[in-house]
Design a protein around this motif. Structure first.
Motif, PDB file in Angstrom:
ATOM      1  N   ARG A  20       0.833  -1.211   0.000  1.00 31.93           N
ATOM      2  CA  ARG A  20       0.000   0.000   0.000  1.00 31.93           C
ATOM      3  C   ARG A  20       0.867   1.261   0.000  1.00 31.93           C
ATOM      4  NH1 ARG A  20      -2.638  -3.013   4.091  1.00 31.93           N
ATOM      5  NH2 ARG A  20      -4.578  -3.966   3.367  1.00 31.93           N
ATOM      6  N   ALA A  21       1.946   1.256   0.765  1.00 33.36           N
ATOM      7  CA  ALA A  21       2.811   2.429   0.843  1.00 33.36           C
ATOM      8  C   ALA A  21       3.458   2.734  -0.508  1.00 33.36           C
ATOM      9  CB  ALA A  21       3.890   2.216   1.907  1.00 33.36           C
ATOM     10  N   VAL A  22       3.953   1.701  -1.175  1.00 33.47           N
ATOM     11  CA  VAL A  22       4.576   1.899  -2.491  1.00 33.47           C
ATOM     12  C   VAL A  22       3.534   2.345  -3.507  1.00 33.47           C
ATOM     13  CG1 VAL A  22       5.823   0.764  -4.370  1.00 33.47           C
ATOM     14  CG2 VAL A  22       6.423   0.254  -1.994  1.00 33.47           C
ATOM     15  N   LEU A  23       2.341   1.772  -3.420  1.00 34.39           N
ATOM     16  CA  LEU A  23       1.281   2.160  -4.360  1.00 34.39           C
ATOM     17  C   LEU A  23       0.921   3.630  -4.182  1.00 34.39           C
ATOM     18  CD1 LEU A  23      -0.719   1.258  -6.537  1.00 34.39           C
ATOM     19  CD2 LEU A  23      -2.326   0.672  -4.704  1.00 34.39           C
ATOM     20  N   GLY A  47       2.570  -2.968 -10.055  1.00 31.27           N
ATOM     21  CA  GLY A  47       3.678  -3.897 -10.234  1.00 31.27           C
ATOM     22  C   GLY A  47       4.773  -3.733  -9.194  1.00 31.27           C
ATOM     23  N   PRO A  48       5.407  -2.549  -9.126  1.00 33.36           N
ATOM     24  CA  PRO A  48       6.427  -2.361  -8.091  1.00 33.36           C
ATOM     25  C   PRO A  48       5.876  -2.478  -6.683  1.00 33.36           C
ATOM     26  CG  PRO A  48       6.184  -0.380  -9.464  1.00 33.36           C
ATOM     27  CD  PRO A  48       5.347  -1.442 -10.069  1.00 33.36           C
ATOM     28  N   ALA A  49       4.604  -2.097  -6.483  1.00 32.69           N
ATOM     29  CA  ALA A  49       4.007  -2.226  -5.154  1.00 32.69           C
ATOM     30  C   ALA A  49       3.913  -3.693  -4.745  1.00 32.69           C
ATOM     31  CB  ALA A  49       2.623  -1.587  -5.140  1.00 32.69           C
ATOM     32  N   LEU A  50       3.481  -4.545  -5.672  1.00 29.62           N
ATOM     33  CA  LEU A  50       3.379  -5.971  -5.362  1.00 29.62           C
ATOM     34  C   LEU A  50       4.753  -6.589  -5.170  1.00 29.62           C
ATOM     35  CD1 LEU A  50       1.638  -8.462  -4.990  1.00 29.62           C
ATOM     36  CD2 LEU A  50       1.684  -8.806  -7.463  1.00 29.62           C
ATOM     37  N   ALA A  51       5.709  -6.227  -6.031  1.00 31.56           N
ATOM     38  CA  ALA A  51       7.061  -6.792  -5.912  1.00 31.56           C
ATOM     39  C   ALA A  51       7.676  -6.456  -4.558  1.00 31.56           C
ATOM     40  CB  ALA A  51       7.939  -6.275  -7.048  1.00 31.56           C
ATOM     41  N   LEU A  81       9.690  -4.608 -14.666  1.00 30.25           N
ATOM     42  CA  LEU A  81       9.368  -3.181 -14.744  1.00 30.25           C
ATOM     43  C   LEU A  81      10.076  -2.528 -15.921  1.00 30.25           C
ATOM     44  CD1 LEU A  81       7.959  -0.726 -13.514  1.00 30.25           C
ATOM     45  CD2 LEU A  81       9.957  -0.396 -12.041  1.00 30.25           C
ATOM     46  N   TYR A  82      11.313  -2.940 -16.183  1.00 30.54           N
ATOM     47  CA  TYR A  82      12.036  -2.416 -17.347  1.00 30.54           C
ATOM     48  C   TYR A  82      11.272  -2.733 -18.625  1.00 30.54           C
ATOM     49  CZ  TYR A  82      15.610  -2.127 -20.992  1.00 30.54           C
ATOM     50  OH  TYR A  82      16.298  -1.839 -22.154  1.00 30.54           O
ATOM     51  N   ASP A 198       4.332  -6.758 -15.993  1.00 27.80           N
ATOM     52  CA  ASP A 198       5.347  -7.800 -15.841  1.00 27.80           C
ATOM     53  C   ASP A 198       6.024  -7.718 -14.479  1.00 27.80           C
ATOM     54  OD1 ASP A 198       4.677  -8.388 -18.391  1.00 27.80           O
ATOM     55  OD2 ASP A 198       6.590  -7.871 -19.293  1.00 27.80           O
ATOM     56  N   ALA A 199       6.189  -6.519 -13.950  1.00 29.75           N
ATOM     57  CA  ALA A 199       6.874  -6.351 -12.666  1.00 29.75           C
ATOM     58  C   ALA A 199       6.149  -7.104 -11.557  1.00 29.75           C
ATOM     59  CB  ALA A 199       6.979  -4.869 -12.315  1.00 29.75           C
TER      60      ALA A 199
END
Length: 280
Positions: A20-23, A47-51, A81-82, A198-199
């Motif tokens: 949640r914080a990253v999202l 994506g980055p939030a889940l990772a 992510l890339y 994809d991330a």
């Protein structure tokens, strides 16, 4: 035993909290805006939030496997992510394993190939850090981790689908950390506010692959790898979406919680004013 129970209980909230914080930090970033299968504007921040969340939760749950989880989750998420960010550019155009390998033979290194190589390297490194470090076990474990990452990416074609698959796979594995992050993001994914990309899909699959590999030996890893290879090969010829839509049970699970399909709106009929001039 008590410590394991406490770690398991904490892993879900930690994974969900980090996700949640990253999202919140990334949701409005313009570079992450994309259009989903229905033409809605969504954010790749899922994506980055889940990772990040799934990896943090996995580390809390199994500190003894922290290095393997970090490499698999963050490594797979980073190369995913890339590909999410640059994969749409013409120079990276290719489809499937064959397409990316064909581009490499032509001298083009696509983002998809970087993702394939990166996920494979992350899976190999993670498997080498898990129990049963014989060469055959490490190679099989690497195949399971990388194969799971790829399979979840293939499933991430509709809102909530990859996360639901994550619960089906992760629950019997007691993977509370990744599932805590998945649960935190599921409402936003179903509501078509975010997409995993994809991330997120790669990271979730890789971490579940780590959880499975850590619990199994040679035969278990071999069986899982055979199944993953078969599903991946099938995906080259068969649409998973069509298979799911053609199966009553799978279709109901897939539709659960998703926005209803809106019927197309007919354009208004323009009423013509009668001409003031007589005909003829």
């Amino acid at each position: 035993m008590v410590r394991n129970l406490i770690q398991g209980a904490l892993a879900g909230p930690v994974g969900g909290g980090v996700a949640r914080a990253v999202l919140r930090a990334l949701h409005g970033h313009p570079a992450l805006k994309r259009t989903n299968f229905r033409g809605r504007t969504v954010s790749l921040a899922g994506g980055p939030a889940l990772a990040a969340g799934a990896t943090a939760g996995a580390i809390v749950h199994r500190p003894e496997h922290a290095a393997a989880a970090a490499i698999a989750g963050l490594g797979s998420g980073a190369v995913g992510l890339y590909d999410d960010l640059v994969g749409g550019r013409p120079e990276h155009a290719a489809k499937g394993f064959k397409g990316h390998l064909g581009a490499l033979r032509e001298g083009r290194v696509t983002s998809g190939f970087v993702k394939i190589a990166g996920v494979g390297a992350a899976g190999l490194a993670a498997a080498a850090l898990l129990p049963r470090r014989r060469k055959i076990d490490v190679l099989l474990g690497a195949g399971v981790i990388a194969g799971a990452a790829n399979l979840f990416n293939l499933l991430d074609l509709r809102p909530g689908r990859a996360l639901k698959a994550g619960f089906l796979v992760g629950t019997p594995l007691s993977a509370t950390g990744p599932l805590g992050a998945a649960g935190a993001l599921l409402p936003a994914d179903l509501n078509e506010e975010i997409m995993l990309g994809d991330a997120g899909a790669n990271a979730l699959g890789a971490l579940l692959g780590v959880a499975y590999t850590a619990k199994t030996g040679t035969l278990g890893r071999l069986a899982a790898l055979a199944g993953l290879v078969a599903l991946t090969a099938a995906s080259e010829k068969v649409s998973f979406t069509k298979v799911i839509e053609g199966n009553t049970v799978l279709h109901k699970i897939d539709q659960w919680g998703r926005k209803p399909i809106e019927p197309p709106v007919a354009p208004p009929v323009e009423k013509r004013k009668p001409s003031p001039y007589p005909r003829g």
